[in-house]
Scaffold this active site. Structure first.
Site, short mmCIF file in Angstrom:
data_model
loop_
_atom_site.label_atom_id
_atom_site.label_comp_id
_atom_site.label_asym_id
_atom_site.label_seq_id
_atom_site.Cartn_x
_atom_site.Cartn_y
_atom_site.Cartn_z
N HIS A 170 13.44 -1.30 2.08
CA HIS A 170 14.01 -2.50 1.47
C HIS A 170 13.92 -2.40 -0.04
O HIS A 170 13.13 -1.62 -0.57
CB HIS A 170 13.27 -3.76 1.94
CG HIS A 170 11.85 -3.81 1.48
ND1 HIS A 170 10.83 -3.15 2.14
CD2 HIS A 170 11.27 -4.39 0.41
CE1 HIS A 170 9.70 -3.34 1.50
NE2 HIS A 170 9.93 -4.09 0.43
N HIS A 189 13.79 -0.55 -6.50
CA HIS A 189 13.51 0.77 -5.93
C HIS A 189 13.23 0.58 -4.45
O HIS A 189 13.16 -0.56 -3.97
CB HIS A 189 12.25 1.36 -6.61
CG HIS A 189 11.02 0.60 -6.23
ND1 HIS A 189 10.66 -0.58 -6.85
CD2 HIS A 189 10.12 0.77 -5.24
CE1 HIS A 189 9.58 -1.07 -6.28
NE2 HIS A 189 9.23 -0.28 -5.28
P1 2AM Z 1 7.80 -3.74 -2.36
O1 2AM Z 1 8.04 -2.30 -2.01
O2 2AM Z 1 7.95 -4.66 -1.21
O3 2AM Z 1 8.61 -4.17 -3.54
C1 2AM Z 1 4.41 -1.54 -6.47
O4 2AM Z 1 3.43 -2.51 -6.27
C2 2AM Z 1 5.36 -1.46 -5.32
O5 2AM Z 1 4.68 -1.04 -4.13
C3 2AM Z 1 6.05 -2.77 -5.00
O6 2AM Z 1 7.40 -2.47 -4.93
C4 2AM Z 1 5.48 -3.18 -3.66
O7 2AM Z 1 6.25 -3.90 -2.78
C5 2AM Z 1 5.05 -1.87 -3.05
N1 2AM Z 1 3.93 -2.06 -2.12
C6 2AM Z 1 3.91 -1.64 -0.84
N2 2AM Z 1 2.73 -1.91 -0.27
C7 2AM Z 1 1.97 -2.53 -1.20
C8 2AM Z 1 0.65 -3.07 -1.22
N3 2AM Z 1 -0.16 -3.00 -0.15
N4 2AM Z 1 0.24 -3.67 -2.36
C9 2AM Z 1 1.05 -3.74 -3.44
N5 2AM Z 1 2.28 -3.24 -3.49
C10 2AM Z 1 2.75 -2.64 -2.39
#
Ligand code: 2AM
Length: 183
Positions: free
Chosen positions: A124, A39
């Protein structure tokens, strides 16, 4: 419950990202994510109670109603952090079209007093974590990964996801969807 707002991928885009991921896992070892979890995160909200859901749903609806349908496609691979312990991702073509939505979303969250991760948006699709991109131990040389097929499609809604475990497996469950404006 742990919540975030994001974009679900069109089937063709998910499939091409999965093909790239299957190839990359042979070239660069790491903890690869299941294709079901692919996603694009728009806003990470963190732990929330049920009582926050109506306000969050309202924000999604408000931000989506004026948003034209997005057209995105897969672009080159990239990574965050260190090459020997990297978060491997795919970039997206058309990402500039996400910034007006990002601005509206952040403004609406702020206005409603809803906290979120304030790191600037860097659109991304995470493919893997803890990836070693060093071709050889202690060498500066990095493994070069081929670009994915440039598959893409229309993204027609904003989704509120619940990040949870279902029978021990990590799942991002869509709990609310707000459609973008019809052309
Ligand atoms: P991503 O977008 O880089 O994959 C659920 O945890 C989603 O939220 C993941 O896809 C994660 O990384 C995103 N995400 C963005 N900021 C985050 C944070 N501070 N902590 C955990 N997950 C985060």
């Amino acid at each position: 419950m742990r919540l975030f707002i994001g974009l679900e991928l069109p089937a063709q885009m998910r499939l091409a990202a999965q093909e790239a991921s299957l190839l990359y896992r042979r070239l660069a070892p790491g903890r690869y994510v299941e294709a079901e979890l692919f996603h694009i995160t728009m806003a990470f909200l963190g732990e929330r109670g049920e009582e926050d859901l109506p306000a969050l749903q309202e924000i999604l609806l408000r931000c989506a109603e004026k948003q034209p349908v997005l057209s995105l496609s897969l672009s080159h691979p990239g990574y965050f952090s260190k090459p020997e312990n990297a978060i491997l991702f795919l970039s997206v073509h058309g990402e500039e079209s996400l910034y007006p939505l990002d601005n509206r979303l952040r403004a609406a969250l702020r206005q409603a007093g809803q906290s979120f991760d304030i790191k600037p948006l860097r659109p991304h699709i995470t493919l893997a974590r803890k990836v070693n991109l060093r071709a050889r131990q202690a060498s500066a040389e990095e493994i070069s990964l081929p670009d994915p097929r440039p598959a893409g499609g229309a993204i027609a809604r904003l989704t509120l996801f619940h990040s949870t475990r279902v029978q021990e497996n990590l799942r991002y469950l869509p709990i609310f969807r707000a459609d973008f404006a019809r052309p």
